[in-house]
Design a protein around this motif. Structure first.
Motif, PDB file in Angstrom:
ATOM      1  N   VAL A 147       0.844  -1.193   0.000  1.00 56.00           N
ATOM      2  CA  VAL A 147       0.000   0.000   0.000  1.00 56.00           C
ATOM      3  C   VAL A 147       0.881   1.245   0.000  1.00 56.00           C
ATOM      4  O   VAL A 147       1.955   1.279   0.616  1.00 56.00           O
ATOM      5  CB  VAL A 147      -0.967   0.043   1.202  1.00 56.00           C
ATOM      6  N   VAL A 166      -2.727   0.328  -4.310  1.00 57.97           N
ATOM      7  CA  VAL A 166      -2.629  -1.039  -3.808  1.00 57.97           C
ATOM      8  C   VAL A 166      -2.042  -1.943  -4.895  1.00 57.97           C
ATOM      9  O   VAL A 166      -2.476  -1.901  -6.049  1.00 57.97           O
ATOM     10  CB  VAL A 166      -4.005  -1.575  -3.377  1.00 57.97           C
ATOM     11  N   VAL A 183     -10.042  -2.983   1.283  1.00 60.07           N
ATOM     12  CA  VAL A 183      -9.352  -1.804   1.815  1.00 60.07           C
ATOM     13  C   VAL A 183     -10.312  -1.079   2.758  1.00 60.07           C
ATOM     14  O   VAL A 183     -11.404  -0.683   2.349  1.00 60.07           O
ATOM     15  CB  VAL A 183      -8.898  -0.855   0.694  1.00 60.07           C
ATOM     16  N   ASP A 215     -14.958   1.691   3.379  1.00 56.85           N
ATOM     17  CA  ASP A 215     -14.248   0.499   2.902  1.00 56.85           C
ATOM     18  C   ASP A 215     -14.632   0.242   1.452  1.00 56.85           C
ATOM     19  O   ASP A 215     -15.667   0.699   0.962  1.00 56.85           O
ATOM     20  CB  ASP A 215     -14.562  -0.718   3.773  1.00 56.85           C
ATOM     21  N   THR A 242      -5.589  -3.227   4.755  1.00 56.43           N
ATOM     22  CA  THR A 242      -5.895  -4.045   3.578  1.00 56.43           C
ATOM     23  C   THR A 242      -5.762  -5.515   3.949  1.00 56.43           C
ATOM     24  O   THR A 242      -4.823  -5.903   4.656  1.00 56.43           O
ATOM     25  CB  THR A 242      -4.949  -3.718   2.413  1.00 56.43           C
TER      26      THR A 242
END
Length: 362
Positions: A147, A166, A183, A215, A242
């Motif tokens: 990340v 990501v 996430v 999220d 994550t």
């Protein structure tokens, strides 16, 4: 010229008569693999030690790991620790003066990378005991989540948008795709109450809680990073979390911290030392830069004495700070080289009188 002294004890010493070597079949494993290791022993003059007593141990404990080629990304959870013993066994060496082990490795719910410690101790007929050991990497799964937040310090006067890139890569750093990654963005809050302790003194009791903010779920691509976009609602401390699973069912996790400086009240954790940890927007500065520093204030409004120090006070000023995550700015001057210290002292009036068993107005 200084003089230092110390003491130490010399135990009975006997020169080693044999050597012990612990080897691993591989330098690295993935959770779910079998760890395979061999322990062997030989006298220094070349003969073996068939039938010698041996104690074997295989352990794994949390460590850090950064796949090569991705220094700008963060990998793995930020906190927690895992430790377990996979094998402890008393045995004897074979006719070839060695012994082998084959042990299943374990993943963990927090997705921690681990280190395997393989140790064996051999005792010869003269009761001399010598150990051999080696280490191997244990990856939490078949891939890692990387990340990269757009910033670790968000000035909400400029923007309230946080972007998080990501990626998924294998332990050797090769990009992988088609992995579903969740996430989440949460805000960290501290519920703090001042209570009377058993000794009659007032102490802080704090409990940290997570407040979900948003999220999303995305699918990684091998040729480019995928981006999750969030809106930060107020100042405070945030965590990007994550999570994913590999085909073996191993849990994978990576976390990152983001501070947001902005208006509104933030429930920071309180400690008995009455200190706040200042948060800078950069690790280092050059003359001519302006350092932005967030002050995690326990007060909604406070008078702040701000000083720049090094062998005394170089500059000082007084400001009124509003909100629990206010920001101060320091202009970096030439005479601040090579370093200076910034100090903030917060002053605030009581908000309520003390009670018999608690002090909510402190």
């Amino acid at each position: 010229e200084g003089i230092a002294s110390g003491t130490f004890q010399i135990e009975s010493f006997r020169q080693a008569a044999f050597t012990v070597e612990a080897t691993s079949a591989a330098d690295a494993y993935v959770a779910g693999d079998f760890f395979e290791g061999t322990l062997s022993a030989r006298y220094l003059f070349g003969a073996g030690l068939p039938g010698a007593s041996a104690f074997l141990r295989v352990r794994q404990s949390s460590t850090r790991y950064q796949p090569p080629g991705y220094d700008d990304y963060q990998f793995g959870p930020m906190s927690g620790y895992e430790y377990s013993t996979l094998l402890e066994q008393d045995t004897t060496l074979s006719a070839d003066s060695n012994v082998s082990v084959r042990v299943p490795t374990e993943g963990n719910a927090d997705g921690h990378p681990s280190e395997i410690q393989w140790t064996g101790r051999v005792t010869d007929a003269a009761q001399q005991e010598i150990a051999g050991r080696t280490r191997a990497m244990l990856h939490p799964g078949q891939f890692y989540i990387g990340v990269q937040p757009s910033t670790s310090y968000l000035d909400m006067r400029e923007t309230d948008q946080l972007d998080v890139d990501v990626i998924t890569v294998d332990p050797n750093g090769r990009p992988e795709g088609d992995h579903e990654v969740t996430v989440k963005l949460v805000r960290k809050e501290g519920n703090s109450v001042r209570e009377v302790g058993s000794d009659g003194r007032m102490t802080w009791r704090s409990e940290e809680t997570d407040v979900p903010v948003a999220d999303t779920t995305l699918t990684s691509q091998s040729d480019t990073a995928q981006r999750a976009a969030f809106t930060i609602p107020q100042g405070g401390l945030y965590e990007v979390r994550t999570t994913a699973q590999d085909i073996r069912g191993n849990a994978l996790k990576t976390e990152a911290t983001v501070y947001a400086s902005g208006s509104g009240y933030v429930a920071w954790q309180r400690e008995d030392d009455d200190q706040v940890e200042l948060v800078t927007d950069q690790d280092s500065y050059r003359p001519g830069d302006t350092a932005r520093i967030m002050v995690p204030s326990p007060f909604e409004e406070a008078t702040a004495l701000i000083t720049i120090e090094r062998d005394g006070i170089l500059h000082s000023r007084v400001e009124t700070l509003t909100g629990s995550a206010p920001q101060i700015e320091i202009d970096i001057e030439d005479d601040y080289l090579p370093n200076v210290y910034a100090s903030v002292i917060l002053l605030n009036e009581r908000t309520a009188p003390p009670q018999a068993t608690a002090d909510p107005g402190a």
